[in-house]
Design an enzyme around this catalytic site. Structure first.
Site, short mmCIF file in Angstrom:
data_model
loop_
_atom_site.label_atom_id
_atom_site.label_comp_id
_atom_site.label_asym_id
_atom_site.label_seq_id
_atom_site.Cartn_x
_atom_site.Cartn_y
_atom_site.Cartn_z
N HIS A 1 2.90 0.34 2.27
CA HIS A 1 1.78 1.24 2.60
C HIS A 1 1.20 1.76 1.28
O HIS A 1 0.69 0.98 0.49
CB HIS A 1 2.27 2.35 3.54
CG HIS A 1 1.19 3.25 4.06
ND1 HIS A 1 -0.15 2.97 4.00
CD2 HIS A 1 1.27 4.47 4.65
CE1 HIS A 1 -0.84 3.95 4.55
NE2 HIS A 1 -0.01 4.89 4.95
N ASP B 1 -5.29 -1.87 -2.79
CA ASP B 1 -4.18 -1.70 -3.75
C ASP B 1 -4.14 -2.80 -4.78
O ASP B 1 -3.52 -2.66 -5.83
CB ASP B 1 -2.85 -1.68 -2.98
CG ASP B 1 -2.81 -0.47 -2.06
OD1 ASP B 1 -2.99 -0.66 -0.85
OD2 ASP B 1 -2.66 0.65 -2.57
N HIS C 1 -3.79 -6.80 5.51
CA HIS C 1 -4.06 -5.45 6.03
C HIS C 1 -3.94 -5.50 7.54
O HIS C 1 -4.33 -6.48 8.17
CB HIS C 1 -5.48 -5.00 5.64
CG HIS C 1 -5.68 -3.53 5.76
ND1 HIS C 1 -5.94 -2.92 6.95
CD2 HIS C 1 -5.60 -2.55 4.83
CE1 HIS C 1 -6.06 -1.62 6.75
NE2 HIS C 1 -5.84 -1.36 5.48
C1 SDX Z 1 -2.47 0.23 2.80
O1 SDX Z 1 -3.35 0.91 7.57
C2 SDX Z 1 -4.08 1.27 6.60
O2 SDX Z 1 -5.24 1.61 6.70
C3 SDX Z 1 -3.32 1.26 5.25
C4 SDX Z 1 -4.21 1.51 4.03
C5 SDX Z 1 -4.76 2.93 4.03
O3 SDX Z 1 -5.82 3.12 3.40
O4 SDX Z 1 -4.05 3.86 4.55
O5 SDX Z 1 -5.28 0.57 3.99
C6 SDX Z 1 -3.38 1.38 2.74
O6 SDX Z 1 -1.33 0.39 3.21
C7 SDX Z 1 -3.00 -1.15 2.45
C8 SDX Z 1 -1.92 -2.25 2.63
C9 SDX Z 1 -1.05 -2.19 1.35
N1 SDX Z 1 0.17 -3.05 1.55
C10 SDX Z 1 0.33 -4.20 0.88
O7 SDX Z 1 -0.53 -4.68 0.12
C11 SDX Z 1 1.69 -4.84 1.10
C12 SDX Z 1 1.52 -6.33 1.38
N2 SDX Z 1 0.88 -6.50 2.71
C13 SDX Z 1 1.75 -6.75 3.85
O8 SDX Z 1 2.97 -6.05 3.77
C14 SDX Z 1 0.99 -6.68 5.17
O9 SDX Z 1 -0.15 -7.41 5.01
C15 SDX Z 1 0.63 -5.34 5.78
C16 SDX Z 1 1.81 -4.47 5.95
C17 SDX Z 1 -0.40 -4.65 4.95
C18 SDX Z 1 0.01 -5.62 7.15
O10 SDX Z 1 1.00 -6.17 7.91
P1 SDX Z 1 0.73 -6.60 9.42
O11 SDX Z 1 -0.64 -6.33 9.89
O12 SDX Z 1 1.85 -6.02 10.22
O13 SDX Z 1 0.77 -8.14 9.33
P2 SDX Z 1 1.97 -8.98 9.74
O14 SDX Z 1 3.19 -8.46 9.06
O15 SDX Z 1 1.97 -9.07 11.24
O16 SDX Z 1 1.61 -10.38 9.08
C19 SDX Z 1 0.86 -11.37 9.79
C20 SDX Z 1 1.23 -12.67 9.10
C21 SDX Z 1 2.75 -12.90 9.01
O17 SDX Z 1 2.97 -14.28 8.90
P3 SDX Z 1 3.33 -15.10 10.29
O18 SDX Z 1 4.55 -14.41 10.88
O19 SDX Z 1 2.09 -14.99 11.16
O20 SDX Z 1 3.60 -16.52 9.83
O21 SDX Z 1 0.76 -12.63 7.74
C22 SDX Z 1 1.88 -12.68 6.87
C23 SDX Z 1 3.10 -12.29 7.66
O22 SDX Z 1 4.27 -12.86 7.11
N3 SDX Z 1 1.60 -11.71 5.79
C24 SDX Z 1 1.82 -11.94 4.50
C25 SDX Z 1 1.35 -10.81 3.85
N4 SDX Z 1 0.87 -9.93 4.73
C26 SDX Z 1 1.04 -10.51 5.95
N5 SDX Z 1 2.36 -13.00 3.86
C27 SDX Z 1 2.45 -12.90 2.51
N6 SDX Z 1 2.00 -11.83 1.78
C28 SDX Z 1 1.45 -10.78 2.43
N7 SDX Z 1 1.02 -9.75 1.74
#
Ligand code: SDX
Length: 444
Positions: free
Chosen positions: A285, A383, A326
């Site tokens: 996050h 980020d 996201h």
């Molecule tokens: C913020 O919610 C908000 O508004 C948050 C925010 C705010 O202003 O408050 O915008 C701030 O938190 C931005 C996000 C910062 N986090 C990161 O950059 C960390 C890396 N990102 C991931 O951890 C992830 O993308 C999330 C947590 C941000 C979102 O996760 P989701 O929506 O729960 O997505 P998911 O886990 O269901 O992933 C869907 C697919 C999966 O693969 P499959 O199972 O479909 O094969 O996408 C893949 C995931 O494995 N995936 C990634 C990935 N993010 C998702 N694979 C590799 N790298 C990534 N970063």
């Protein structure tokens, strides 16, 4: 307490949603759309009671992570992540316009009061805040309870919670009391954050100055060693002010939902904000900017990018590309585009381009052309660039999430305040699917 359909008062021209279980009609729900006409919601609070009445069993909607659950109605921030363009509006104003024409004080005023301030109101608002920036000695003493190397977000979390011992009798139903606390929150937080940094580096704390802007004051409290008259780099001040604004609110993300959850128990607002800080500190996050920079440093060289992209795709590997993806934006995070240009402006302050920025650009280019990321709509989020920008401003990595929290304060507070504005005094209490033991007897 407002009725549910009043609080989610979009237009109702979507008729009814009917739920059948084993061909038996269990519930008929009202369906409303949001005010933008872009999302519709089923008003489902009667589901549990309908289940008991019509099929003899309470019914729940199971959605871990709440990806399809609207926890509240809100007038504050609109985020649209599907379709071809990510949208982010604060009180109806697009973030791109606000980033160009409004400073962080104006954005904070907008989020809380609901409209942009006149010049005189903004000046009065800023002056009010400046007079409360000094932290009470007793609260400042809390610092000495921390290890010298305590993470700044940990310190900010603890001291924010401690402020609930100072501001006790808050009648949150009284707008003027909420307004007064709002100004105290905006005033104290940069002081707490700068004190955490100075405590980490063992240098004397420098008090806030009334002649500096909000962002300039924070940078001055962080980096100056005395009340010297030198002013922080104006390019860095402008960049930080925009970074604060870009982070100011983002509807019901994990940390804001936490603030609302705690707020629903009518807890002290500082306790609610401390819970938001705790939620934000997680690496997926608000901790992602710090994690993204650590990831780029670990990748180290363009030659290693393919190896790390493969790791990010490997389901057996917990590695994820920090700064990508996201929950809401299934396209470009509109803040990331603005952040990218701010990043360029700050990097131009340096003779040689930071190699880590070139690495970031190459990583972005490769990821955006990789099937795995394209199929999953994984784009750079805010980020991805904020960490590189802050590093180029000389801000240590462990301060990044604290700076995110400073930006998010007006959003958290406005969302907390809206609980009382909308009169929704319902305590948040989700259900579960129990998967534990059947009843057992203790055989003594
Ligand atoms: C913020 O919610 C908000 O508004 C948050 C925010 C705010 O202003 O408050 O915008 C701030 O938190 C931005 C996000 C910062 N986090 C990161 O950059 C960390 C890396 N990102 C991931 O951890 C992830 O993308 C999330 C947590 C941000 C979102 O996760 P989701 O929506 O729960 O997505 P998911 O886990 O269901 O992933 C869907 C697919 C999966 O693969 P499959 O199972 O479909 O094969 O996408 C893949 C995931 O494995 N995936 C990634 C990935 N993010 C998702 N694979 C590799 N790298 C990534 N970063």
């Amino acid at each position: 307490m407002s009725s549910e359909s009043d609080s989610a008062s979009g237009n109702n021209d979507y008729g009814k949603a009917k739920l059948f279980v084993n061909d038996k009609l269990v519930s008929e729900f009202d369906v409303v759309s949001d005010s933008m006409g872009s999302e519709i919601a089923i008003l489902g609070s009667s589901l549990r009671a309908d289940g008991i009445k019509n099929i003899g069993s309470p019914l729940s909607f199971y959605d871990p992570g709440y990806s399809s659950v609207a926890s509240c109605s809100s007038d504050i921030t609109y985020v649209k992540g599907d379709g071809d363009k990510g949208l982010l509006f604060y009180r109806g104003f697009p973030i791109e316009d606000l980033a160009d024409s409004c400073d962080f004080m104006g954005v904070s005023y907008l989020l809380f009061y609901g409209d942009l301030p006149e010049k005189a109101s903004l000046e009065e608002f800023g002056d009010d805040i400046k007079q409360y920036m000094i932290l009470d000695e007793q609260i400042a003493d809390f610092l000495n309870g921390y290890r010298r190397d305590a993470h700044p977000i940990t310190i900010m979390h603890g001291i924010t919670a401690a402020l609930s011992s100072l501001y006790i009798d808050i009648d949150a139903n009284d707008f003027s009391k909420r307004e007064q606390i709002f100004k105290r929150v905006l005033a104290k937080m940069p002081t707490i954050a700068a004190m955490a940094y100075k405590y980490n580096v063992g240098k004397p704390f420098v008090p806030p100055r009334t002649d500096l802007s909000y962002a300039a004051n924070f940078l001055n409290m962080m980096f100056s060693s005395s009340l010297d008259e030198s002013e922080p780099n104006p390019v860095f001040v402008k960049a930080l002010d925009k970074i604060f604004s870009l982070h100011a609110d983002h509807e019901q993300n994990a940390s804001t939902s936490t603030v609302r959850m705690v707020g629903s128990t009518q807890a002290n607002p500082f306790s609610c904000l401390a819970s938001g800080i705790a939620a934000l500190s997680g690496p997926i996050h608000g901790g992602a900017n710090e994690a993204c920079l650590s990831m780029l440093e670990e990748i180290g060289d363009v030659a290693n990018i393919d190896k790390y992209i493969a790791k990010a795709k490997d389901k057996e590997d917990s590695f994820r590309l920090m700064g990508f993806g996201h929950r809401v934006y299934r396209n470009y995070d509109p803040r990331a585009k603005i952040m990218r240009s701010i990043c360029h402006e700050v990097l131009e302050q340096h003779e040689d381009i930071d190699p880590i920025f070139e690495l970031a650009l190459k990583l972005e280019e490769i990821a955006l052309n990789d099937e795995y990321f394209i199929e999953r709509n994984l784009y750079p989020n805010i980020d991805f660039y904020s960490g590189i920008t802050l590093r180029a401003m000389g801000i240590p990595t462990n301060m990044f999430t604290t700076i995110f929290a400073l930006g998010r304060m007006p959003g958290w507070f406005s969302q907390w305040s809206e609980i009382y504005e909308k009169g929704s005094s319902k305590i948040c209490r989700p259900r579960q699917i129990y998967t534990g033991n059947l009843q057992k007897n203790i055989n003594l």
